[in-house]
Design a protein around this motif. Structure first.
Motif, mmCIF file in Angstrom:
data_model
loop_
_atom_site.group_PDB
_atom_site.id
_atom_site.type_symbol
_atom_site.label_atom_id
_atom_site.label_comp_id
_atom_site.label_asym_id
_atom_site.label_seq_id
_atom_site.Cartn_x
_atom_site.Cartn_y
_atom_site.Cartn_z
ATOM 1 N N ALA B 14 0.836 -1.212 0.000
ATOM 2 C CA ALA B 14 0.000 0.000 0.000
ATOM 3 C C ALA B 14 0.866 1.255 0.000
ATOM 4 O O ALA B 14 0.600 2.207 -0.747
ATOM 5 N N GLU B 42 0.283 -9.663 -6.473
ATOM 6 C CA GLU B 42 -0.190 -8.835 -5.351
ATOM 7 C C GLU B 42 -0.156 -7.347 -5.743
ATOM 8 O O GLU B 42 -1.083 -6.597 -5.467
ATOM 9 N N ARG B 45 -3.005 -6.611 -8.140
ATOM 10 C CA ARG B 45 -4.292 -6.617 -7.444
ATOM 11 C C ARG B 45 -4.492 -5.313 -6.660
ATOM 12 O O ARG B 45 -5.523 -4.673 -6.729
ATOM 13 N N HIS B 46 -3.446 -4.963 -5.945
ATOM 14 C CA HIS B 46 -3.490 -3.763 -5.111
ATOM 15 C C HIS B 46 -3.651 -2.502 -5.953
ATOM 16 O O HIS B 46 -4.443 -1.619 -5.649
ATOM 17 N N PHE B 49 -7.103 -2.151 -7.391
ATOM 18 C CA PHE B 49 -8.082 -1.720 -6.382
ATOM 19 C C PHE B 49 -7.960 -0.213 -6.122
ATOM 20 O O PHE B 49 -8.963 0.496 -6.052
ATOM 21 N N ALA B 50 -6.717 0.234 -6.011
ATOM 22 C CA ALA B 50 -6.502 1.678 -5.776
ATOM 23 C C ALA B 50 -7.051 2.500 -6.941
ATOM 24 O O ALA B 50 -7.700 3.522 -6.746
ATOM 25 N N LYS B 52 -9.433 1.618 -8.990
ATOM 26 C CA LYS B 52 -10.900 1.576 -8.977
ATOM 27 C C LYS B 52 -11.455 2.547 -7.949
ATOM 28 O O LYS B 52 -12.448 3.225 -8.203
#
Lengths: 201, 176
Positions: B14, B42, B45-46, B49-50, B52
């Motif tokens: 993150a 990973e 994916r991360h 998400f950020a 989105k």
């Protein structure tokens, strides 16, 4: 980029000077520039239309009446306005700590689909919106503020720290923690919901 | 080794995406992402998400332009209203005025606390009907009987009572 920003700051300073001098058009220009973003911020923090409108109006009224106190050397007008709005939102959710029901949401009056939207698309949009709203409401107020300011308003960590009144490192860690929590709470529902929200918009 | 790399990436991902890792840690995570497939997954994916979140959160609570215009109209009316009350409030709430107000409040509280005490003090000074105290005590030493010697003569503090000279009052002593 930096030149653009400087120009924009100079432009806003000129509008502020006009407004302080008593030009009503100056106030209108400032309102047009920031009202929509400020409303979205308030709505994302409170998840209630009426409260968001009240806070928007209160914040602008306070800001306009105290415009002579604004110091552009300390912060940008956007940051100053956001600080005012966030502090009012904090007062509101402190007052509403007990369980309250938004009657319009309860009666399904809130999420009106645009006329062109198909019923399935409207349903999916509503599901996606609700799941995001729920996930945001599950976050603690401070984490929600950090997430909304970062991802909803696209602010830098420095700006977030100014608005939230905390050190920059704290703002960073709040965004990180909020991101993790949001990911955890949206995962069981399905990450596709976010995609759905983006697709139907 | 892969497990360690993945755990390290997961912990720091993150902050890596948020751009708030130290230079050394950032280079290390970057190297692991390149080397390790799980770390790369990973990261993706991360990152997705950020992205989105960045795209979906601004769509939450999109304002109705008509409503915003209505709000501006009422705001405009508020701004044009003469600020007599607010000026008075501002003057009253100025730091000097606040000090003065606090002073007044403290004075009122002090008076309220002291008032009952003052009233009580004055009432203690008021004449109270006390029993008369003996002015002098004298013992008659003339030889008398034992019972008579025990008589104590009290003279009251009221001289010339009823125009008949000092009034003497004989009170028999208690029988010891």
């Amino acid at each position: 980029m930096i030149e653009d920003r400087r120009q924009s700051h100079a432009e806003i300073d000129a509008i502020i000077a006009r407004a302080i001098a008593g030009d009503q058009v100056g106030y209108a220009e400032l309102y047009d520039r920031y009202a929509a973003a400020l409303y979205r911020l308030c709505y994302s923090l409170l998840m209630n239309e009426q409260d968001a409108e009240d806070i928007l109006q209160e914040s602008f009224l306070y800001a306009f009446k105290n415009l002579h106190r604004f110091d552009s050397g300390k912060a940008s007008l956007k940051t100053w306005l956001y600080t005012i709005a966030v502090s009012r939102c904090r007062n509101t959710y402190r007052r509403k700590q007990f369980f309250t029901v938004d009657i319009s949401q309860w009666l399904g009056l809130e999420l009106k689909a645009p006329p062109a939207e198909a019923p399935e698309a409207a349903l999916m949009r509503r599901d996606a919106e609700e799941s995001i709203s729920r996930a945001l409401l599950d976050l603690s107020p401070r984490l929600r503020e950090a997430i909304v300011l970062r991802y909803g308003q696209g602010m830098t960590y420095r700006e977030i720290s100014e608005v939230m009144g905390c050190p920059q490192k704290t703002a960073e860690s709040r965004v990180r923690l909020g991101h993790q929590r949001l990911k955890q709470s949206l995962q069981p529902v399905g990450a596709g919901l976010l995609e759905e929200l983006l697709r139907v918009r | 080794m892969i497990g360690f790399k993945y755990r390290y990436c997961k912990v720091h991902m993150a902050r890596y995406i948020g751009g708030d890792l130290s230079e050394a840690a950032r280079r290390r995570v970057g190297r692991y992402i390149d080397e390790c497939e799980d770390c790369h997954r990973e990261y993706r994916r991360h990152r997705e998400f950020a992205l989105k979140l960045e795209r979906s959160l601004p769509t939450l609570g999109r304002p109705n332009q008509q409503r915003l215009d209505q709000l501006w109209s009422s705001l405009e009316r508020e701004l044009q209203r003469p600020a007599r009350n607010s000026m008075w409030l501002r003057d009253f709430a100025s730091p000097h005025s606040l000090q003065f107000s606090y002073g007044l409040v403290m004075l009122a509280i002090s008076i309220a606390l002291l008032l009952p005490m003052l009233i009580g003090f004055h009432s203690s000074l008021a004449p109270v009907d006390l029993p008369r105290l003996p002015h002098s005590i004298s013992v008659d030493r003339t030889p008398r009987t034992r019972a008579e010697n025990r008589q104590i003569i009290f003279a009251t503090a009221e001289p010339n009572c009823c125009g008949r000279g000092p009034m003497l009052q004989n009170t028999p002593a208690p029988d010891l």
